[in-house]
Design a protein around this motif. Sequence first.
Motif, mmCIF file in Angstrom:
data_model
loop_
_atom_site.group_PDB
_atom_site.id
_atom_site.type_symbol
_atom_site.label_atom_id
_atom_site.label_comp_id
_atom_site.label_asym_id
_atom_site.label_seq_id
_atom_site.Cartn_x
_atom_site.Cartn_y
_atom_site.Cartn_z
ATOM 1 N N ASN A 147 -2.485 57.243 19.603
ATOM 2 C CA ASN A 147 -1.336 58.525 20.338
ATOM 3 C C ASN A 147 -1.038 59.753 19.354
ATOM 4 O O ASN A 147 -0.206 59.155 18.606
ATOM 5 N N PHE A 148 -1.612 60.690 19.547
ATOM 6 C CA PHE A 148 -0.786 61.435 18.857
ATOM 7 C C PHE A 148 -0.678 62.549 20.415
ATOM 8 O O PHE A 148 -1.029 62.897 21.158
ATOM 9 N N PHE A 149 0.772 62.404 19.935
ATOM 10 C CA PHE A 149 1.803 62.862 22.065
ATOM 11 C C PHE A 149 2.235 64.251 21.389
ATOM 12 O O PHE A 149 2.853 64.727 20.658
ATOM 13 N N ALA A 150 1.838 65.767 21.549
ATOM 14 C CA ALA A 150 2.089 66.404 21.822
ATOM 15 C C ALA A 150 3.163 67.092 22.606
ATOM 16 O O ALA A 150 3.011 67.152 23.469
ATOM 17 N N GLN A 151 4.251 66.840 22.397
ATOM 18 C CA GLN A 151 5.688 67.684 23.393
ATOM 19 C C GLN A 151 5.912 69.296 23.505
ATOM 20 O O GLN A 151 5.750 69.954 21.620
ATOM 21 N N HIS A 221 5.934 51.406 25.186
ATOM 22 C CA HIS A 221 6.463 52.721 25.576
ATOM 23 C C HIS A 221 7.259 53.184 26.379
ATOM 24 O O HIS A 221 5.888 52.554 27.880
ATOM 25 N N HIS A 222 7.800 52.614 27.242
ATOM 26 C CA HIS A 222 8.517 53.792 28.585
ATOM 27 C C HIS A 222 8.367 55.472 28.240
ATOM 28 O O HIS A 222 9.915 55.235 27.141
ATOM 29 N N VAL A 223 8.356 56.603 29.135
ATOM 30 C CA VAL A 223 9.127 57.737 28.948
ATOM 31 C C VAL A 223 9.452 57.916 30.049
ATOM 32 O O VAL A 223 8.759 57.780 31.569
ATOM 33 N N SER A 224 10.309 59.150 29.843
ATOM 34 C CA SER A 224 10.716 60.060 30.926
ATOM 35 C C SER A 224 11.339 61.484 30.644
ATOM 36 O O SER A 224 11.102 61.707 29.303
ATOM 37 N N ALA A 225 11.225 62.123 31.966
ATOM 38 C CA ALA A 225 11.170 63.754 31.009
ATOM 39 C C ALA A 225 12.228 63.906 32.553
ATOM 40 O O ALA A 225 12.797 63.924 33.605
ATOM 41 N N PRO A 226 13.844 64.440 31.605
ATOM 42 C CA PRO A 226 14.864 64.902 32.637
ATOM 43 C C PRO A 226 14.547 66.390 33.806
ATOM 44 O O PRO A 226 15.094 66.276 34.926
ATOM 45 N N GLY A 227 13.505 67.110 33.089
ATOM 46 C CA GLY A 227 13.100 68.064 33.692
ATOM 47 C C GLY A 227 11.485 68.580 33.748
ATOM 48 O O GLY A 227 11.036 67.280 34.067
ATOM 49 N N VAL A 228 11.520 69.811 33.873
ATOM 50 C CA VAL A 228 9.981 70.256 34.136
ATOM 51 C C VAL A 228 9.494 69.716 32.436
ATOM 52 O O VAL A 228 10.108 70.424 31.620
ATOM 53 N N ALA A 229 7.985 69.265 31.911
ATOM 54 C CA ALA A 229 8.091 68.819 31.061
ATOM 55 C C ALA A 229 6.245 69.559 30.880
ATOM 56 O O ALA A 229 6.202 68.612 31.741
ATOM 57 N N VAL A 230 5.788 69.665 29.818
ATOM 58 C CA VAL A 230 4.518 69.960 29.416
ATOM 59 C C VAL A 230 4.022 69.073 28.141
ATOM 60 O O VAL A 230 4.809 69.359 27.398
ATOM 61 N N SER A 231 3.304 68.271 28.379
ATOM 62 C CA SER A 231 2.853 67.827 27.096
ATOM 63 C C SER A 231 0.827 67.447 26.977
ATOM 64 O O SER A 231 0.386 67.424 28.284
ATOM 65 N N VAL A 232 0.207 67.512 25.769
ATOM 66 C CA VAL A 232 -0.343 67.424 25.433
ATOM 67 C C VAL A 232 -0.634 65.934 24.805
ATOM 68 O O VAL A 232 -0.496 65.850 23.499
ATOM 69 N N ASN A 233 -1.991 64.773 25.108
ATOM 70 C CA ASN A 233 -1.808 63.621 24.524
ATOM 71 C C ASN A 233 -3.590 63.444 23.436
ATOM 72 O O ASN A 233 -4.218 64.501 24.666
ATOM 73 N N PHE A 234 -3.699 63.016 22.952
ATOM 74 C CA PHE A 234 -4.613 62.807 22.355
ATOM 75 C C PHE A 234 -5.156 60.946 21.621
ATOM 76 O O PHE A 234 -4.516 60.499 21.218
#
Length: 393
Positions: A147-151, A221-234
Motif C-alpha cells: 500500500n502507498f497511502f497518500a494523505q 494497522h489501526h487508523v483514525s481521523a480526528p476531523g474531515v480527511a481525504v486520502s487516496v491509496n494504491f
Amino acid sequence: MIARVTRNEFSKGFFDASRPAIVADALGDWRIAERWTPAYLAAVAQSRAVVSSRANDGQYRFEPSHDGARSHAFDNSETAFGEVARRLADPDAGDPVYVMQQSIPDKLPELLGNLVVPHWIEAERPAINLWFGRRTTTQLHFDYSNNFFAQLHGSKAFTLFDPRDSDCLYPYPHETATAHLSHVDVDRPDLERYPDFARASPMRFTMEAGELLFLPAFWWHHVSAPGVAVSVNFWWQPGLRQILDARNSTRALPSLYAIDRLRSFKQSFLEPAQLDFVTAAERFLDHGRTWAAGILALAAFDEWGSGGPWPGAARRPAGCRLSGLADDLRELGAIALARDGAPTAQRHAIEDAASLAGAVAQRHDDALIERERVAALLHAVTVLGAAPGTASA
C-alpha cells in the motif's frame, strides 16, 4: 518512530526491504491544495454513485457471520458523490459519514487526472481508491496487498505492528473472512482478555496532508481521523518473498480454499513465480512455514483428485471449507490407494492426508504441523503425478 524520508532516501533502503516509511516530498505534483479539498471534491463527479457508510460512533468494524463470511457493524447506502461530498465539506455538519475504498477508475474517473501513480509502482497497475470521511476509526487489521497511502486533506493517526507481532494481536479465527482482523481495540485494550497485547511493539505516528506512507503487505494497522480527511491509496500484490517471510501472510488461504480450492491463489501468486502447489510447499517448508506448506501439499493432492476420471471426481464442489476437507480427502485417499500400481511406499502418507487436513483446519499454527508429514505427502503426490510440469523458481 517511523522514518520520514525523501524520495531519494526511500529508494535507497526502504522500498526493496519492505520497511514502512513516510515519504515527505512525494506528492509535489498533485496540487493538493487546489484539487483535493472537500470543497473541490464536492464540485466534481457530482452525479457519480458511490457507497457511503455510516457508523454512529465512527467505528468502522467488521465481524464474522455464522457461516464465516464477513459482516459489518455500520450502514451502507448508495449515494450521489456530490451529495455526500457537500455534507463532508460543510464545517457545521456533524454527522459521521465515510466514503471508503471507492475505486477511482471505476467510480470517480474525474479524479484520475489529479493524481500521480508513485513511480516505484508504475508497472504494477495498482488498484486506486478514495477514502473521504469525518471522524472515522478502522479496527486493527492487515491487508494482503502492499500500500502507498497518500494523505491529501486533514490528518490521520496510525498505529502499526510488525507481522512478527501477529500472535500478540489476537486475530479472528483463520477459517473466516475476517482472519485479517484483530479482536483488540487499540485505543482501549482489554489486557485481561488479551494479555499478550502488552508484549506487542506499536509504531505510532500522525500523517499530515502532503505525505505518502509506504505500508508493506501484512503489516497490522489501526487508523483514525480526528476531523474531515481525504486520502487516496494504491494497492498492489506482494512478492513471493514477502509472503514467505510474513507469518500472517497465509491467513487468507482457508477462505480461498472455500472458494476454489486455491486455484485462484495458484494462478495469481504461484504461477507468475513458476511454482505449482508442490514446489511452493517446498519453499514454505524451507522457511519453517509448516502450516502453509501443509495446506499447499493438501491442495496438490486435492488437485490430483479433481483431474481424475474416477467415479465422483465430477461431483466435487468448486470449493471446500477446511472443516470439511478431511472427509473430502479421506474418499480421495481411498481412490488413490485402490488404483492399479498405487505406490506402496507412499501408502502411509496418502492414508494420513485426512488427518493432516484436520490438523490444518484446527488452528493457523506451525507448531501443529510436523515437517515430515508434509514432506511425505508431497513425495506421494509427486509419485501420483499430481504436480504440474512447471519448474521450480
